[in-house]
Design an enzyme around this catalytic site. Structure first.
Site, PDB file in Angstrom:
ATOM      1  N   ASP A  89       0.850  -1.192   0.000  1.00 46.12           N
ATOM      2  CA  ASP A  89       0.000   0.000   0.000  1.00 46.12           C
ATOM      3  C   ASP A  89       0.889   1.246   0.000  1.00 46.12           C
ATOM      4  OD1 ASP A  89      -2.405   1.456   0.297  1.00 46.12           O
ATOM      5  OD2 ASP A  89      -2.247   1.443   2.495  1.00 46.12           O
ATOM      6  N   GLY A 141      -7.453   8.728   7.377  1.00 48.83           N
ATOM      7  CA  GLY A 141      -7.679   8.988   8.804  1.00 48.83           C
ATOM      8  C   GLY A 141      -9.103   9.470   9.050  1.00 48.83           C
TER       9      GLY A 141
HETATM   10  O1  G3H Z   1      -4.234   3.121   1.936  1.00 48.37           O
HETATM   11  C1  G3H Z   1      -4.977   2.912   2.902  1.00 48.37           C
HETATM   12  C2  G3H Z   1      -6.127   3.702   3.135  1.00 48.37           C
HETATM   13  O2  G3H Z   1      -6.389   4.600   2.157  1.00 48.37           O
HETATM   14  C3  G3H Z   1      -6.879   3.654   4.375  1.00 48.37           C
HETATM   15  O3  G3H Z   1      -7.378   4.907   4.769  1.00 48.37           O
HETATM   16  O4  G3H Z   1      -7.073   4.768   7.219  1.00 48.37           O
HETATM   17  O5  G3H Z   1      -8.595   6.414   6.216  1.00 48.37           O
HETATM   18  O6  G3H Z   1      -9.187   4.007   6.184  1.00 48.37           O
HETATM   19  P1  G3H Z   1      -8.117   5.038   6.174  1.00 48.37           P
HETATM   20 ZN    ZN Z   2      -4.461   5.137   1.129  1.00 49.03          ZN
END
Ligand code: G3H
Ligand code: ZN
Length: 287
Positions: A85, A179
């Site tokens: 990621d 977030g």
């Molecule tokens: O790449 C991972 C995400 O985009 C997760 O985002 O922590 O806001 O759910 P989030």
């Molecule tokens: Zn992300």
């Protein structure tokens, strides 16, 4: 089942107007919790490590082995994609070497031409090994593991150029934020999403999936989003359940301090939220 790449799974999601969830792992409990949710719902799943989480856990090879061995020991039969990621160029290359089945090269903070060139290079290296690739255009607002995005909307012409490199999925900034969403957040920019989806057949990725109302997520999926990334909601669910366990004094009863007991409610909370999101995303069962 051994881990697979994302090709067929996300193409089917785009044409079937549903999404497959992408959930970040941080340790053994997270890994088990996410895999349990996929198995219990009999649906495919993508499990991903950020660069920071992989560093915390001991490196990409360890993360890959952790997921592979946990899939084996839990007897997981649904397809599992092992993904990097928000990788930079070096991390993407390392994960291709190590044997991840999918990588994200996130070049959003580079000048566009450099993002385009490096995306092409990563696509060539990855596809030669049957590994799928995600790229990013426009940036996702907020901060995740030190990656800070201002939240620009993806430019349609730039997105078309990145899609033409042959990436398997494309993350586009459409007002989404990593977030927690601030109270004054204006919501997703569906007009931009429509413009992108009209020009690009590649499955689109919605980052910052935590905290977006269900109706907005489902509308985005109906318009072409096929992969929804969720991290913060699992972290909040884990923290909340663990806090309740400790505040109830359960760690002080018998051997309630044993990590196998102390971490159990948080682990179950992750499984529960992942199962709920799988339901929201409309991911169909594996036949
Ligand atoms: O790449 C991972 C995400 O985009 C997760 O985002 O922590 O806001 O759910 P989030
Ligand atoms: Zn992300």
């Amino acid at each position: 089942m051994s881990i697979v790449n994302g090709k067929g799974i996300f193409d089917a999601a785009r044409s079937g107007h549903y999404a497959v969830g992408a959930f970040n792992t941080n340790n053994l409990e997270w890994t088990r919790a996410i895999l349990a949710a996929a198995q219990e719902t009999n649906t495919p799943i993508l499990i991903q490590t950020s660069m920071g989480a992989a560093k915390y856990m001991g490196g990409y090879e360890l993360c890959l082995n952790l997921v592979q061995q946990t899939v084996k020991s839990m007897g997981i039969t649904v397809p599992v994609i092992m993904h990097l990621d928000h990788g930079n160029y070096e991390a993407a290359k390392e994960c291709i070497e190590v044997g991840y089945t999918s990588v994200m090269f996130d070049g959003h903070d580079l000048p566009f031409e450099e993002n385009l060139e490096k995306t092409k290079e990563i696509v060539a290296l990855a596809h030669a090994k049957n590994i799928t690739v995600e790229a990013e255009v426009g940036s996702i607002g907020g901060e995740e593991d030190g990656i800070i995005g201002e939240g620009e909307l993806a430019d349609v012409e730039e997105a078309k150029k990145i899609a033409a490199t042959g990436v398997d999925y494309l993350a586009c900034g459409i007002g989404n934020i990593h977030g927690k969403y601030p109270a004054n957040w204006k919501g997703l920019h569906f007009d931009r999403l429509k413009e992108l989806a009209a020009e690009i057949a590649t499955p689109l990725v919605l980052h910052g999936g935590s905290g977006i109302p269900k109706e907005q997520i489902q509308k985005a999926i109906s318009l072409g989003v096929s992969k929804v990334n969720v991290n913060t909601e699992c972290q909040l669910a884990f923290a909340d359940a663990t806090r309740k366990y400790i505040e109830a004094g359960k760690d002080l009863e018998g051997k309630g301090y044993d990590p196998r007991k102390l971490l159990a409610p948080g682990t179950q909370a992750i499984t529960d939220i992942v199962k709920e999101r799988i339901d929201w995303f409309g991911t169909p069962e594996v036949k």
